[in-house]
Scaffold this active site. Sequence first.
Site, PDB file in Angstrom:
ATOM      1  N   ASP A  42       0.818  -1.208   0.000  1.00  0.00           N
ATOM      2  CA  ASP A  42       0.000   0.000   0.000  1.00  0.00           C
ATOM      3  C   ASP A  42       0.852   1.259   0.000  1.00  0.00           C
ATOM      4  O   ASP A  42       2.002   1.262   0.447  1.00  0.00           O
ATOM      5  CB  ASP A  42      -0.947  -0.002   1.192  1.00  0.00           C
ATOM      6  CG  ASP A  42      -0.225  -0.128   2.533  1.00  0.00           C
ATOM      7  OD1 ASP A  42       0.692  -0.956   2.643  1.00  0.00           O
ATOM      8  OD2 ASP A  42      -0.564   0.619   3.477  1.00  0.00           O
ATOM      9  N   GLU A  94       0.066  -1.366   5.736  1.00  0.00           N
ATOM     10  CA  GLU A  94       1.077  -0.896   6.685  1.00  0.00           C
ATOM     11  C   GLU A  94       0.872   0.573   7.010  1.00  0.00           C
ATOM     12  O   GLU A  94       1.097   1.006   8.148  1.00  0.00           O
ATOM     13  CB  GLU A  94       2.479  -1.115   6.104  1.00  0.00           C
ATOM     14  CG  GLU A  94       3.625  -0.851   7.083  1.00  0.00           C
ATOM     15  CD  GLU A  94       4.067   0.616   7.128  1.00  0.00           C
ATOM     16  OE1 GLU A  94       4.818   0.986   8.055  1.00  0.00           O
ATOM     17  OE2 GLU A  94       3.655   1.392   6.225  1.00  0.00           O
TER      18      GLU A  94
END
Length: 434
Positions: free
Chosen positions: A94, A159
């Site tokens: 991400d 994350e």
Amino acid sequence: MLLLCFCSETWGRGPKDLEQNPAVQRFRTYLRIPTVHPESDYAPAIEFLQGQAKEIGLPTKIFEFVPKKPILLMTWKGSSKEKLQSVILNSHMDVVTVEEDKWKYPPFEAYMDEDGDIYARGSQDMKVVGMMYLEAIRILKAKGWAPVRDIHVLWVPDEELAGLDGWGKFYLSKEFDELNAGVVLDEGHISYNNSYIVNNEEKAVWWLIIQATGETGHGSLYFDNSASENMFKSFASINAFRDSQMSLVRSGEKPLEEVVVINSVFLKSGSPTPDGFTMNIQPSFVEAGFDLRIPPVKEMGHFMNKIIEEEWAPKGRNMSCYFKVKTEDETGEIPSTTADDTNPWWSLMEKAVSKFNATVSAERANGASDSRYARMRGVSAFGLTAIQNVPFLIHSHNERMNGYEFLRGISVTTEVVNLYGSFSGYTKSNKAVL
């Protein structure tokens, strides 16, 4: 199907040698996949990465502890018959949001300029690290090298949202236990002056939400202890504390790694209208969010909890608070990884970078990473982004990575993976030294 053609006409024409370099082109392809919050679509990234794994010859598995939040595992089996602990090469898929109008080039075009700078969100944080892992494995396989212990390449979601639906679920799972991890490599810091910064510990992340309530009424009246008044008192106290911490850094008394960092990230109140807010109603509820980073000292955590309870969100002022995220173990500790010659994983990293006439420097990370989850399971974890001499632009506009530095980083990463995968010894009690 994901289009994987390398189209220099749409990507910008950089130096010819970089335009023709397959590793650089694979990196740019990955950067063009917009795994951006708040609604990250991981399916195209998983498709691309599975294609890479198939090319390289790495079997894959997918775990999904939360729907639409896949974890992809690639495995290179080691040759040893012993139960040697594995090496995990971790990378999050991400990336954070972008303000496209603030960028010189579109943030998901992976445009490369004449200097070889590749503009893209994720080019530093941290798609570059994941692709360096894969390119290192390509190189080692092409040489006929094989590891003695298992090497796992892990691709995780979320994350940037504290990893709650990624490593936050994975680290307590049987799937994690089955990997028998000895060391985790994760993202680190951009380095300078031929010394690589390696993060062996990090601050705790506290995402604090403070709420205030009070009477509502006409905007022409005064109320004692209104919600806004009480919140403004908290802001005054928080800002005074923030100034005291900043002063320690500015004066040189303490480095940033040793102070508490607190920043306001949102403020919500008022009665919305189609074109703004009602201007003659005092709100009965105000909510504010703060990002705190706490040095890994248990006493500091106790101190901060006391300040929050007594000054920032006292019940006597009709205030309350809760933590959206609080990254510490059940005792309030923030585990770290030993970075000296008592830990063979550290010694091997020193040896790897020394081949490039470089050194390593252990430092506490100001930000957070998924490494903390591994440390909370007693596994050594180091944050290394093997990139030097590019401007630090993580989460910034015009985030970019130089293609030549990327290739140099692949060489360093290859040597680290080589030495870690070749290490046939045991750590203390076959567990990571902490």
